[in-house]
Scaffold this motif. Structure first.
Motif, PDB file in Angstrom:
ATOM      1  N   LEU A 281      47.890 -25.326 -63.218  1.00 30.80           N
ATOM      2  CA  LEU A 281      47.519 -24.305 -62.491  1.00 30.80           C
ATOM      3  C   LEU A 281      47.180 -23.179 -63.060  1.00 30.80           C
ATOM      4  CD1 LEU A 281      50.827 -24.439 -60.085  1.00 30.80           C
ATOM      5  CD2 LEU A 281      48.648 -25.161 -59.601  1.00 30.80           C
ATOM      6  N   CYS A 282      47.588 -22.729 -64.192  1.00 33.74           N
ATOM      7  CA  CYS A 282      46.897 -21.444 -64.955  1.00 33.74           C
ATOM      8  C   CYS A 282      45.400 -21.685 -65.370  1.00 33.74           C
ATOM      9  CB  CYS A 282      47.936 -21.179 -66.352  1.00 33.74           C
ATOM     10  SG  CYS A 282      49.462 -20.518 -65.932  1.00 33.74           S
ATOM     11  N   ALA A 283      45.152 -22.954 -65.849  1.00 36.03           N
ATOM     12  CA  ALA A 283      44.092 -23.309 -66.196  1.00 36.03           C
ATOM     13  C   ALA A 283      42.979 -23.341 -65.134  1.00 36.03           C
ATOM     14  CB  ALA A 283      44.051 -24.835 -66.913  1.00 36.03           C
ATOM     15  N   GLN A 284      43.509 -23.677 -64.059  1.00 39.24           N
ATOM     16  CA  GLN A 284      42.710 -23.729 -62.725  1.00 39.24           C
ATOM     17  C   GLN A 284      42.575 -22.353 -61.999  1.00 39.24           C
ATOM     18  OE1 GLN A 284      43.894 -27.260 -60.734  1.00 39.24           O
ATOM     19  NE2 GLN A 284      42.278 -28.481 -61.469  1.00 39.24           N
ATOM     20  N   GLY A 285      43.438 -21.346 -62.437  1.00 43.65           N
ATOM     21  CA  GLY A 285      43.607 -19.939 -61.973  1.00 43.65           C
ATOM     22  C   GLY A 285      44.121 -19.900 -60.590  1.00 43.65           C
ATOM     23  N   HIS A 286      45.064 -20.789 -60.375  1.00 38.64           N
ATOM     24  CA  HIS A 286      45.609 -20.930 -59.001  1.00 38.64           C
ATOM     25  C   HIS A 286      46.821 -19.831 -58.977  1.00 38.64           C
ATOM     26  CE1 HIS A 286      43.037 -23.769 -57.522  1.00 38.64           C
ATOM     27  NE2 HIS A 286      43.284 -24.686 -58.621  1.00 38.64           N
ATOM     28  N   TRP A 287      46.644 -18.656 -58.932  1.00 33.99           N
ATOM     29  CA  TRP A 287      47.643 -17.780 -59.340  1.00 33.99           C
ATOM     30  C   TRP A 287      48.727 -17.491 -58.428  1.00 33.99           C
ATOM     31  CZ3 TRP A 287      46.911 -17.767 -63.793  1.00 33.99           C
ATOM     32  CH2 TRP A 287      45.698 -17.674 -64.533  1.00 33.99           C
ATOM     33  N   ASP A 288      48.620 -17.801 -57.182  1.00 31.62           N
ATOM     34  CA  ASP A 288      49.606 -17.803 -56.169  1.00 31.62           C
ATOM     35  C   ASP A 288      50.772 -18.935 -56.569  1.00 31.62           C
ATOM     36  OD1 ASP A 288      48.915 -15.580 -54.805  1.00 31.62           O
ATOM     37  OD2 ASP A 288      47.763 -16.665 -53.098  1.00 31.62           O
ATOM     38  N   GLU A 289      50.119 -20.131 -56.715  1.00 33.12           N
ATOM     39  CA  GLU A 289      50.799 -21.381 -57.109  1.00 33.12           C
ATOM     40  C   GLU A 289      51.583 -21.011 -58.500  1.00 33.12           C
ATOM     41  OE1 GLU A 289      51.186 -24.331 -55.535  1.00 33.12           O
ATOM     42  OE2 GLU A 289      50.468 -23.343 -53.843  1.00 33.12           O
ATOM     43  N   VAL A 290      50.975 -20.404 -59.342  1.00 38.24           N
ATOM     44  CA  VAL A 290      51.448 -20.208 -60.688  1.00 38.24           C
ATOM     45  C   VAL A 290      52.781 -19.405 -60.529  1.00 38.24           C
ATOM     46  CG1 VAL A 290      51.126 -18.801 -62.790  1.00 38.24           C
ATOM     47  CG2 VAL A 290      49.217 -20.347 -62.189  1.00 38.24           C
TER      48      VAL A 290
ATOM     49  N   VAL B 191      57.214 -20.922 -70.887  1.00 37.55           N
ATOM     50  CA  VAL B 191      56.067 -20.594 -70.206  1.00 37.55           C
ATOM     51  C   VAL B 191      55.183 -19.934 -71.258  1.00 37.55           C
ATOM     52  CG1 VAL B 191      55.497 -18.785 -68.740  1.00 37.55           C
ATOM     53  CG2 VAL B 191      57.441 -20.331 -68.219  1.00 37.55           C
ATOM     54  N   ARG B 192      55.652 -19.148 -72.462  1.00 40.07           N
ATOM     55  CA  ARG B 192      54.787 -18.380 -73.163  1.00 40.07           C
ATOM     56  C   ARG B 192      54.176 -19.619 -74.035  1.00 40.07           C
ATOM     57  NH1 ARG B 192      58.325 -15.488 -76.432  1.00 40.07           N
ATOM     58  NH2 ARG B 192      58.874 -17.275 -77.641  1.00 40.07           N
ATOM     59  N   GLU B 193      54.639 -20.627 -74.507  1.00 38.46           N
ATOM     60  CA  GLU B 193      53.816 -21.841 -75.209  1.00 38.46           C
ATOM     61  C   GLU B 193      52.873 -22.374 -74.174  1.00 38.46           C
ATOM     62  OE1 GLU B 193      54.172 -22.496 -78.350  1.00 38.46           O
ATOM     63  OE2 GLU B 193      55.685 -20.742 -78.312  1.00 38.46           O
ATOM     64  N   VAL B 194      52.995 -22.512 -72.965  1.00 40.91           N
ATOM     65  CA  VAL B 194      52.070 -22.907 -72.007  1.00 40.91           C
ATOM     66  C   VAL B 194      50.970 -22.181 -72.054  1.00 40.91           C
ATOM     67  CG1 VAL B 194      51.575 -23.094 -69.442  1.00 40.91           C
ATOM     68  CG2 VAL B 194      53.821 -24.279 -70.254  1.00 40.91           C
ATOM     69  N   ILE B 195      51.047 -20.838 -72.010  1.00 43.39           N
ATOM     70  CA  ILE B 195      50.027 -19.664 -71.817  1.00 43.39           C
ATOM     71  C   ILE B 195      49.334 -19.718 -73.043  1.00 43.39           C
ATOM     72  CG2 ILE B 195      49.399 -17.300 -71.619  1.00 43.39           C
ATOM     73  CD1 ILE B 195      51.882 -17.227 -69.729  1.00 43.39           C
ATOM     74  N   LEU B 196      49.918 -19.903 -74.465  1.00 39.90           N
ATOM     75  CA  LEU B 196      49.251 -20.061 -75.471  1.00 39.90           C
ATOM     76  C   LEU B 196      48.370 -21.341 -75.528  1.00 39.90           C
ATOM     77  CD1 LEU B 196      51.932 -19.215 -77.955  1.00 39.90           C
ATOM     78  CD2 LEU B 196      49.919 -17.831 -77.370  1.00 39.90           C
ATOM     79  N   HIS B 197      48.781 -22.357 -75.141  1.00 38.55           N
ATOM     80  CA  HIS B 197      47.793 -23.725 -74.716  1.00 38.55           C
ATOM     81  C   HIS B 197      46.691 -23.418 -73.904  1.00 38.55           C
ATOM     82  CE1 HIS B 197      50.446 -26.271 -77.435  1.00 38.55           C
ATOM     83  NE2 HIS B 197      49.517 -27.268 -76.780  1.00 38.55           N
ATOM     84  N   VAL B 198      47.066 -22.833 -72.696  1.00 38.19           N
ATOM     85  CA  VAL B 198      46.008 -22.497 -72.073  1.00 38.19           C
ATOM     86  C   VAL B 198      44.897 -21.601 -72.491  1.00 38.19           C
ATOM     87  CG1 VAL B 198      45.449 -21.064 -69.639  1.00 38.19           C
ATOM     88  CG2 VAL B 198      47.510 -22.563 -69.764  1.00 38.19           C
ATOM     89  N   ALA B 199      45.511 -20.544 -73.363  1.00 40.48           N
ATOM     90  CA  ALA B 199      44.463 -19.843 -73.959  1.00 40.48           C
ATOM     91  C   ALA B 199      43.367 -20.704 -74.886  1.00 40.48           C
ATOM     92  CB  ALA B 199      44.854 -18.766 -74.996  1.00 40.48           C
ATOM     93  N   ILE B 200      43.944 -21.610 -75.524  1.00 42.25           N
ATOM     94  CA  ILE B 200      43.052 -22.437 -76.269  1.00 42.25           C
ATOM     95  C   ILE B 200      42.152 -23.373 -75.643  1.00 42.25           C
ATOM     96  CG2 ILE B 200      42.937 -24.195 -78.276  1.00 42.25           C
ATOM     97  CD1 ILE B 200      43.643 -21.159 -79.104  1.00 42.25           C
ATOM     98  N   TYR B 201      42.753 -24.013 -74.711  1.00 40.90           N
ATOM     99  CA  TYR B 201      42.244 -25.263 -74.212  1.00 40.90           C
ATOM    100  C   TYR B 201      41.374 -24.987 -72.663  1.00 40.90           C
ATOM    101  CZ  TYR B 201      44.282 -27.943 -77.613  1.00 40.90           C
ATOM    102  OH  TYR B 201      44.454 -28.546 -78.931  1.00 40.90           O
ATOM    103  N   ALA B 202      41.981 -23.742 -72.228  1.00 44.76           N
ATOM    104  CA  ALA B 202      41.344 -23.459 -70.831  1.00 44.76           C
ATOM    105  C   ALA B 202      40.565 -22.265 -70.872  1.00 44.76           C
ATOM    106  CB  ALA B 202      42.173 -23.423 -69.697  1.00 44.76           C
TER     107      ALA B 202
END
Length: 122
Positions: free
Chosen positions: A63-72, A89-100
């Motif tokens: 959801l973060c990678a796709q920018g679906h903020w209400d769903e996030v 959640v912090r680790e998810v966001i770090l992965h999103v930074a690198i991969y998305a």
């Protein structure tokens, strides 16, 4: 699958959220509510292969990678029930930074901070 889906949806999102979604449903979107309850919650989220915590983490990343903020925001609130921690959640966001991308992660941090502040205030 419908009953299983509704049980899982309530376990993850909480009764209040599901009750609001059902109450806000009308003849136009009722088939959509049925679809997500059956397919997403009954078939995918109810599988025993991964625990709810893992599904929560993967869902947040997508959801973060796709920018679906209400769903996030909705799924961040659900972490209180799935067992995904704020560190997860912090680790998810770090992965999103690198991969998305950094812009998606930057927005995800803002959404997470706002949702967690709201949760802490309750």
């Amino acid at each position: 699958m419908r009953n299983t889906g509704e049980e899982t949806r309530r376990r993850v999102l909480g009764d209040a959220h599901v009750d609001r979604a059902i109450a806000g449903s009308d003849p136009f979107d009722a088939p959509f509510q049925d679809l997500i309850t059956d397919a997403a919650w009954g078939h995918v989220w109810s599988r025993e292969t991964w625990p709810l915590r893992d599904r929560s983490i993967v869902t947040l990343a997508i959801l973060c990678a796709q920018g679906h903020w209400d769903e996030v925001a909705m799924h961040l609130r659900a972490t209180a029930r799935t067992g995904a921690t704020r560190e997860d959640v912090r680790e998810v966001i770090l992965h999103v930074a690198i991969y998305a991308g950094v812009p998606a992660a930057n927005k995800a941090i803002k959404v997470a901070r706002d949702v967690f502040a709201e949760m802490d205030a309750q």
